[in-house]
Design a protein around this motif. Sequence first.
Motif, mmCIF file in Angstrom:
data_model
loop_
_atom_site.group_PDB
_atom_site.id
_atom_site.type_symbol
_atom_site.label_atom_id
_atom_site.label_comp_id
_atom_site.label_asym_id
_atom_site.label_seq_id
_atom_site.Cartn_x
_atom_site.Cartn_y
_atom_site.Cartn_z
ATOM 1 N N ASP A 8 0.932 -1.257 0.118
ATOM 2 C CA ASP A 8 -0.033 0.057 -0.048
ATOM 3 C C ASP A 8 1.002 1.245 0.181
ATOM 4 O O ASP A 8 1.962 1.269 0.423
ATOM 5 C CB ASP A 8 -0.977 0.296 1.130
ATOM 6 C CG ASP A 8 -1.958 1.292 1.217
ATOM 7 O OD1 ASP A 8 -2.450 1.473 0.129
ATOM 8 O OD2 ASP A 8 -2.335 1.738 2.072
ATOM 9 N N HIS A 10 0.305 5.739 0.468
ATOM 10 C CA HIS A 10 -0.610 6.878 0.698
ATOM 11 C C HIS A 10 0.529 7.939 0.442
ATOM 12 O O HIS A 10 1.739 8.171 0.800
ATOM 13 C CB HIS A 10 -1.186 6.913 1.954
ATOM 14 C CG HIS A 10 -2.206 6.222 2.083
ATOM 15 N ND1 HIS A 10 -3.641 6.431 1.888
ATOM 16 C CD2 HIS A 10 -2.361 4.771 2.380
ATOM 17 C CE1 HIS A 10 -4.407 5.470 1.941
ATOM 18 N NE2 HIS A 10 -3.735 4.486 2.444
ATOM 19 N N HIS A 42 -3.051 -1.350 6.391
ATOM 20 C CA HIS A 42 -3.704 -1.485 4.765
ATOM 21 C C HIS A 42 -2.644 -2.694 4.212
ATOM 22 O O HIS A 42 -3.426 -3.572 3.449
ATOM 23 C CB HIS A 42 -3.912 -0.294 3.969
ATOM 24 C CG HIS A 42 -4.757 0.647 4.570
ATOM 25 N ND1 HIS A 42 -4.964 1.925 4.052
ATOM 26 C CD2 HIS A 42 -5.514 0.582 5.730
ATOM 27 C CE1 HIS A 42 -5.621 2.344 4.696
ATOM 28 N NE2 HIS A 42 -6.140 1.817 6.040
#
Length: 157
Positions: A8, A10, A42
């Motif tokens: 993941d 971000h 995540h």
Amino acid sequence: MRIGHGFDAHAFAAGDHVVLGGVRIPHDHGLAAHSDGDVIIHALCDALLGALAEGDIGRHFPDSDPRWAGADSRAFLREVIARVHARELAPGNVDLTVIAQAPRLEPHLARMREHLAADMQVAVSQVNVKATTTEGLGWTGRGEGIAAHAVVLLLAR
Ligand code: MG
């Protein structure tokens, strides 16, 4: 035995802290996300769901659902572990790598392990969290965001 991998990422956005591995860490930016943006959890949820061949976190907790706005990602992890247990499996061990130029994560790794082990109902010795930089290379190196990789092994309970 079943194995799973998760990834993941971000981007940084305006804010004064990030949440990683369930630990709130003061920083000069936050992470842009529908939930709390916990990339470690995540990636871990995706690895667990991958090991189950049950899709991914986006399918189970869609970011179009207002229920998950600002959600504590630890709740996602606890729900995913319930699915693991429902299949008569449990984590044997998990290995996590978070890639961030900043903030400095080493002082927080022990607490991350404690949170993740508690949510997965395993011993801290079954959870490893590593932090690395990319020595200034690429988007993580330029401080544009944070990424995480997760590998898990599930064993019969
Ligand atoms: Mg995410």
